[in-house]
Design a protein around this motif. Structure first.
Motif, PDB file in Angstrom:
ATOM      1  N   LYS A 304       0.819  -1.209   0.000  1.00  0.00           N
ATOM      2  CA  LYS A 304       0.000   0.000   0.000  1.00  0.00           C
ATOM      3  C   LYS A 304       0.853   1.260   0.000  1.00  0.00           C
ATOM      4  O   LYS A 304       0.400   2.338  -0.290  1.00  0.00           O
ATOM      5  CB  LYS A 304      -0.890   0.017   1.250  1.00  0.00           C
ATOM      6  CG  LYS A 304      -1.801  -1.165   1.333  1.00  0.00           C
ATOM      7  CD  LYS A 304      -2.904  -0.962   2.348  1.00  0.00           C
ATOM      8  CE  LYS A 304      -3.728  -2.216   2.471  1.00  0.00           C
ATOM      9  NZ  LYS A 304      -3.325  -3.113   3.539  1.00  0.00           N
ATOM     10  N   PRO A 309       1.766  -0.028  -9.790  1.00  0.00           N
ATOM     11  CA  PRO A 309       0.488  -0.640 -10.177  1.00  0.00           C
ATOM     12  C   PRO A 309       0.408  -2.033  -9.569  1.00  0.00           C
ATOM     13  O   PRO A 309       1.391  -2.750  -9.552  1.00  0.00           O
ATOM     14  CB  PRO A 309       0.571  -0.719 -11.709  1.00  0.00           C
ATOM     15  CG  PRO A 309       2.005  -0.611 -12.027  1.00  0.00           C
ATOM     16  CD  PRO A 309       2.633   0.182 -10.944  1.00  0.00           C
ATOM     17  N   PRO A 310      -0.749  -2.398  -9.083  1.00  0.00           N
ATOM     18  CA  PRO A 310      -0.829  -3.703  -8.422  1.00  0.00           C
ATOM     19  C   PRO A 310      -0.537  -4.871  -9.355  1.00  0.00           C
ATOM     20  O   PRO A 310       0.012  -5.863  -8.940  1.00  0.00           O
ATOM     21  CB  PRO A 310      -2.269  -3.764  -7.887  1.00  0.00           C
ATOM     22  CG  PRO A 310      -2.983  -2.673  -8.565  1.00  0.00           C
ATOM     23  CD  PRO A 310      -2.005  -1.683  -9.028  1.00  0.00           C
ATOM     24  N   GLY A 324      -8.244  -9.206  -6.884  1.00  0.00           N
ATOM     25  CA  GLY A 324      -8.731  -8.182  -5.962  1.00  0.00           C
ATOM     26  C   GLY A 324      -7.831  -6.957  -5.968  1.00  0.00           C
ATOM     27  O   GLY A 324      -6.688  -6.983  -6.408  1.00  0.00           O
ATOM     28  N   SER A 325      -8.375  -5.863  -5.439  1.00  0.00           N
ATOM     29  CA  SER A 325      -7.628  -4.611  -5.510  1.00  0.00           C
ATOM     30  C   SER A 325      -6.483  -4.563  -4.517  1.00  0.00           C
ATOM     31  O   SER A 325      -5.550  -3.807  -4.692  1.00  0.00           O
ATOM     32  CB  SER A 325      -8.563  -3.439  -5.243  1.00  0.00           C
ATOM     33  OG  SER A 325      -9.224  -3.671  -4.013  1.00  0.00           O
ATOM     34  N   ASP A 326      -6.524  -5.386  -3.488  1.00  0.00           N
ATOM     35  CA  ASP A 326      -5.387  -5.344  -2.575  1.00  0.00           C
ATOM     36  C   ASP A 326      -4.448  -6.515  -2.782  1.00  0.00           C
ATOM     37  O   ASP A 326      -3.759  -6.948  -1.870  1.00  0.00           O
ATOM     38  CB  ASP A 326      -5.860  -5.290  -1.123  1.00  0.00           C
ATOM     39  CG  ASP A 326      -7.130  -6.083  -0.917  1.00  0.00           C
ATOM     40  OD1 ASP A 326      -7.710  -5.994   0.169  1.00  0.00           O
ATOM     41  OD2 ASP A 326      -7.550  -6.779  -1.862  1.00  0.00           O
ATOM     42  N   SER A 327      -4.433  -6.997  -3.996  1.00  0.00           N
ATOM     43  CA  SER A 327      -3.436  -8.018  -4.325  1.00  0.00           C
ATOM     44  C   SER A 327      -2.414  -7.425  -5.261  1.00  0.00           C
ATOM     45  O   SER A 327      -2.705  -6.466  -5.966  1.00  0.00           O
ATOM     46  CB  SER A 327      -4.099  -9.205  -5.031  1.00  0.00           C
ATOM     47  OG  SER A 327      -5.087  -9.744  -4.232  1.00  0.00           O
ATOM     48  N   ILE A 328      -1.233  -8.006  -5.267  1.00  0.00           N
ATOM     49  CA  ILE A 328      -0.268  -7.551  -6.262  1.00  0.00           C
ATOM     50  C   ILE A 328       0.277  -8.756  -7.022  1.00  0.00           C
ATOM     51  O   ILE A 328       0.460  -9.837  -6.465  1.00  0.00           O
ATOM     52  CB  ILE A 328       0.901  -6.760  -5.646  1.00  0.00           C
ATOM     53  CG1 ILE A 328       1.609  -7.559  -4.571  1.00  0.00           C
ATOM     54  CG2 ILE A 328       0.443  -5.445  -5.091  1.00  0.00           C
ATOM     55  CD1 ILE A 328       2.868  -6.882  -4.129  1.00  0.00           C
ATOM     56  N   LYS A 342      -7.360 -12.899  -3.940  1.00  0.00           N
ATOM     57  CA  LYS A 342      -7.782 -11.820  -3.038  1.00  0.00           C
ATOM     58  C   LYS A 342      -6.742 -11.635  -1.956  1.00  0.00           C
ATOM     59  O   LYS A 342      -6.297 -12.593  -1.331  1.00  0.00           O
ATOM     60  CB  LYS A 342      -9.105 -12.214  -2.372  1.00  0.00           C
ATOM     61  CG  LYS A 342     -10.272 -12.268  -3.306  1.00  0.00           C
ATOM     62  CD  LYS A 342     -11.583 -12.175  -2.542  1.00  0.00           C
ATOM     63  CE  LYS A 342     -12.721 -12.419  -3.491  1.00  0.00           C
ATOM     64  NZ  LYS A 342     -13.338 -13.736  -3.370  1.00  0.00           N
ATOM     65  N   ARG A 343      -6.373 -10.373  -1.680  1.00  0.00           N
ATOM     66  CA  ARG A 343      -5.483 -10.022  -0.580  1.00  0.00           C
ATOM     67  C   ARG A 343      -4.215 -10.864  -0.589  1.00  0.00           C
ATOM     68  O   ARG A 343      -3.757 -11.312   0.443  1.00  0.00           O
ATOM     69  CB  ARG A 343      -6.192 -10.225   0.764  1.00  0.00           C
ATOM     70  CG  ARG A 343      -7.268  -9.216   1.055  1.00  0.00           C
ATOM     71  CD  ARG A 343      -7.708  -9.293   2.493  1.00  0.00           C
ATOM     72  NE  ARG A 343      -6.807  -8.541   3.347  1.00  0.00           N
ATOM     73  CZ  ARG A 343      -6.413  -8.915   4.549  1.00  0.00           C
ATOM     74  NH1 ARG A 343      -6.834 -10.045   5.051  1.00  0.00           N
ATOM     75  NH2 ARG A 343      -5.613  -8.180   5.254  1.00  0.00           N
TER      76      ARG A 343
END
Lengths: 423, 537
Positions: A304, A309-310, A324-328, A342-343
């Motif tokens: 974070k 970019p993720p 998911g948006s909090d994964s990279i 996810k995550r």
């Protein structure tokens, strides 16, 4: 030059052997970057240009390597497993302004909320408390001891209490292993080979030495020093530091109407030449990645921070997958269809086949996950292969391991048999 | 009738620029002032000039100037602004430019027109140089515009007392950027009388943007700046000595780049350091004199001198300066002062002056029998340190706060005061509160003796404590008693300002004697000493 940076990359990661038996700790991926990138980035952001990295194969000791280095300037020692966004000038300002011998960084301990794979029971063994005593301002370091070194109880010298009647003792602090040390300390280490660890021996020694009785005579009666060699070494340390104090500085201090304490008849700093300071971070991020829990927590928090970019541009992510948006996702990955991530952090060159569900996990580099797997809360190390349809919950899969298809593992640490022999 | 004329005036205006004028006219009307015939003529002439100026391709900056002028002032006529703006004969702060405007209102003569023309030429020149003129002219550009005016010499105001002038601030920012010195931003609401001074917070140290390790600015200068801003080195003498020590280290580490001369390059190297130090804390008069001395010495190094030799010479100069001007001077002063201390004296001192403490300790060693009353004041409470030093020596001391001054003064036989600087008109600049001590002592007929070394004499002239002062961190005034901090959220109260002044000036009528290393002189002899010093140099 004012300061030189020394990055201690020698630690073997003894508290997370499952992760580090194949990969050296500095190269463990955190947020898809090697761990050593974070302290290097911190130093670079602040303005350091040339760095000294110290890497060793086996030795866990932190100091033996410094013997080889005779420094001409003060040094800033950073551990390779430190991830922080501290304003470094706070620590260095204490070092500069008070002409301190030692200045270090500490932060409040964060409770780790993520479940750690392979963890049995609640209390984590081996986490010893540190007792840190600071003065009223919260900056001057008066006392430092680890619970392991204290046999019956905490012993405070009267000389400390006489000079600083109000002392705050804190226990919930994490030592960030970031130290500014004066040149005389480095020379002292060079001459005194019996000191092997900075954190374990040198820092408590310096903190104690602030209040040693007489600085000029050789009869420094310390209860812990037994060798004559060590006594010579203190004398060495004092000589080295007093010769630096010039007459002009002394004159300036005499004429200045400032005192760091009040209530007694002594001058600023009680006339002591050795001073240790600490900056305690109240807010902000500071992690030392030396246990599995810390590693997982760091992986959660760190992505974070940075604006990357993720999903890395070179990763191939199919449209029918759900990231998911909090994964990279790292570079050169292949995420196939109907996969849900996810995550989680997925490392470089990993291949995730179809219909895989990955939640709350850390997938390192070069991992292959076959179809239909369900991975939850786990850590999969480099080059592991998870067979088709496996179901892993809160597991740690060691480097290069293969999990057979249709396996169902919960809360296990899966490492190779040869690694089990390592201590 | 005035209204119809006004409307006539209004009807002439067509362009958007004149809309601004319209606003001004309306504004003036609303102020209740009638435009007389002369003023309307002036307005018309003004408009014609501005139309011409517009054709000269200066539309936007002029508009802006007009707009800002319109927004800035209310009561005086807008027409007289442009000429009076630049032709202000009184060389004062920008805010005072309104009063000469009012004074010139009635006399619109050929001189005024000439002034307008000259002013226009100046602005053209200025705009060609690409400078944007703000609504207020900075005093520094006044000398350019007023050489042929009534007042011939206009002294430039130093930058650090022009904080409310955006043009001066911009110049400062540009200069700091060029020197790669970080700009320290002001903090908190400033009391309006002192809004022309900087006010910094200790929580924003000047080292926030300095790289670690410090490369652009020498590390010993960074350390010094930190020590100044945190108050670790405080007191005029201490600051000068520390400054000279840091310069010694700078000179030690200096190496002449190729194709450069030490005498010129080293002085250029010192400029960013001095800017940085003044960002940390405004320079004191003693520091200023020391810097002048060093720069002179550096420029006097002959060019054929080798680098090592030059460095050694400079180090010796610095050592001898400290020795002569500070150490030996304090010896001389204490010798003179001890003559003035007789047995049975009750001596009052204020705050912590290194010189006064030295004098008292010496007197005590010479077996004089006296006792000391230490007066102290918040928020610095420096008297505690003075008290500690005197008591450690064995002197009998009493400690009071300044509010008890008139209570304790009947006991006092002499007052010894230290000084931060002695100004050229005989005023003594010292810690805030000193003037009060001198005033009350005068009322009680107690002799006041000021002790000051000659290197602190400066050529500035000041008659009040407002013009040039220092604002310390306002949060120092916040105190916690019984667990309650009432002023904690002072910034949220819009009408509240915390003022933490550092210096004040004492007029020479309250000072009976000044003891310097040259002897005991009356306050009014300070300019003589300065003149003699200048002749010597």
């Amino acid at each position: 030059m004012e300061l030189q940076a020394v990055l201690m990359a020698a630690g073997g990661g003894s508290r997370m052997m499952d992760l580090t038996y194949n990969t050296p700790k500095p190269l463990l991926p955190v947020g898809n970057r090697p761990l050593i990138w974070y302290p290097l980035n911190l130093l670079e952001r602040v303005g350091f240009e040339g760095k000294h990295s110290v890497i060793s194969e086996n030795k866990p000791s932190k100091v033996s390597l410094k013997v080889k280095m005779i420094s001409t300037t003060d040094i800033l020692v950073v551990s390779c497993d430190l991830i922080t966004d501290v304003a470094l000038h706070e620590v260095v300002d204490l070092f500069r302004a008070h002409n301190a011998t030692l200045s270090m960084l500490m932060s409040k301990v964060h409770e780790f909320t993520e479940t750690v794979p392979g963890q049995k029971g609640k209390k984590k063994a081996g986490e010893q408390r540190d007792f840190v005593g600071v003065d009223v301002t919260g900056k001057r370091l008066l006392f430092m001891a680890n619970e392991a070194d204290l046999e019956e109880g905490l012993v405070l010298r009267k000389s400390i209490m006489r000079k600083h009647p109000r002392m705050l003792i804190k226990t919930g602090l994490l030592d960030a292993h970031l130290y500014c040390l004066k040149r005389s300390v480095v020379d002292f280490l060079v001459h005194n080979k019996s000191v092997t660890s900075i954190r374990g021996e040198l820092v408590p020694y310096l903190v104690r030495k602030q209040f040693s009785k007489s600085l000029n005579s050789k009869n420094a009666t310390e209860d812990t020093e037994k060798n004559q060699k060590q006594q010579d070494a203190h004398h060495n340390l004092e000589l080295l530091s007093t010769s630096k104090e010039e007459a002009l500085l002394q004159l300036a201090r005499e004429r200045s109407c400032w005192n760091d304490h009040r209530g007694d008849m002594s001058e600023a700093y009680h006339g002591g030449k050795l001073r240790c300071y600490v900056h305690i971070m109240e807010e902000g991020m500071c992690y030392r990645v030396n246990t599995l829990a810390a590693y997982i927590e760091a992986n959660r928090v760190v992505p974070k921070l940075f604006e990357d970019p993720p999903i890395h541009p070179t990763a191939v992510v199919s449209e029918r997958s759900l990231v998911g948006s909090d994964s990279i996702i790292g570079p050169i990955c292949q995420i196939s269809e109907k996969t849900s991530i996810k995550r989680s952090n997925v490392g470089t060159s990993s291949t995730i086949k179809e219909k895989v569900k990955i939640t709350n996990s850390i997938i390192m580099n070069g991992v292959t996950i076959e179809e239909g797997c369900n991975i939850q809360g786990s850590v999969i190390c480099n080059n592991a292969v998870i067979g088709r349809g496996a179901d892993m919950k809160y597991c740690l899969v060691g480097s290069g391991q293969r999990i057979e298809p249709e396996a169902e593992r919960t809360n296990e640490v899966i490492v190779g048999s040869d690694q089990l022999m390592e201590i | 009738m005035a209204d119809s004329d006004g409307r006539q005036v209004v009807s002439i205006n067509h362009s958007t620029e004149e809309d601004v004028k319209l606003q001004e006219v309306v504004q003036a009307k609303c102020e209740g002032k009638e435009l007389t015939k002369e003023e309307k003529q002036r307005l018309r002439k003004e408009k014609k000039q501005h139309k011409k100026n517009k054709k000269d391709d200066r539309g936007p900056p002029e508009k802006e100037k007009e707009k800002e002028k319109a927004s800035v002032l209310a009561p005086s006529k807008p027409a007289t602004q442009s000429p009076a703006h630049k032709a202000a004969p009184v060389p004062v702060n920008a805010s005072a430019s309104e009063s000469p405007v009012a004074a010139e209102k009635p006399a619109k003569s050929k001189a005024e027109q000439r002034a307008e023309r000259r002013a226009r030429q100046d602005t053209e020149r200025a705009s060609k140089q690409g400078k944007k003129e703000g609504g207020q002219q900075s005093a520094s550009s006044k000398p350019k515009a007023t050489p042929n005016e009534l007042q011939p010499v206009v002294k430039r105001l130093p930058e650090h007392i022009q904080v409310d002038d955006p043009a001066a601030l911009k110049k400062l920012a540009k200069k700091l950027e060029r020197q790669q010195v970080p700009l320290r931003s002001d903090y908190g609401y400033k009391v309006s009388l002192f809004s022309h001074l900087h006010q910094y917070s200790r929580k924003n140290p000047p080292t926030q943007q300095i790289s670690i390790p410090a490369t652009v600015i020498h590390p010993s200068i960074v350390r010094l700046g930190l020590q100044y801003s945190q108050g670790i080195i405080a007191g005029s003498n201490a600051r000068s000595v520390a400054l000279l020590h840091a310069f010694k280290q700078v000179i030690q580490d200096y190496s002449t780049p190729p194709n450069e001369e030490l005498s010129r390059d080293l002085v250029n190297k010192l400029s960013p350091y001095i800017s940085f130090l003044s960002q940390c804390r405004p320079l004191s008069a003693s520091m200023g004199n020391a810097i002048k001395y060093i720069k002179k010495e550096i420029s006097n190094i002959p060019s054929q001198c080798k680098e090592e030799e030059a460095k050694r010479r400079l180090q010796e100069c610095i050592d001898s300066y400290i020795n002569e001007k500070i150490i030996l001077a304090s010896e001389a002063i204490s010798k003179y002062a001890i003559e003035k201390i007789s047995d049975g004296d009750v001596i009052l001192v204020y705050g912590c002056s290194s010189l006064v403490n030295h004098i008292l300790c010496e007197a005590f060693e010479k077996q004089r029998k006296f006792r000391v009353i230490v007066v102290d004041s918040r928020p610095r409470l420096e008297g505690r340190e003075a008290l500690r030093r005197l008591v450690k020596k064995g002197i009998r001391c009493t400690y009071v706060l300044i509010s008890a001054l008139s209570y304790i003064l009947p006991e006092v036989s002499k007052v010894f005061l230290g000084a931060h600087a002695l100004l050229a008109n005989g005023y003594v600049m010292s810690r805030v509160g000193t003037s009060q001590i001198a005033l009350v002592a005068k009322a009680y007929n107690v002799p006041v003796l000021v002790c000051c070394e000659t290197y602190k004499f400066c050529e500035r002239v000041q008659t009040d404590s407002f013009e040039s002062n220092e604002l310390d961190d306002p949060d120092d005034l916040i105190v916690t008693r019984n667990g309650k901090t009432h002023l904690e959220n002072w910034q949220t109260v819009k009408s509240l300002g915390l003022l933490n002044l550092v210096y004040d000036v004492t007029p020479p009528d309250f000072v009976d004697l000044v003891i310097t290393d040259l002897g005991m002189i009356p306050c009014t002899s300070v300019p003589v000493v300065l003149r003699v010093k200048n002749v010597d140099q």
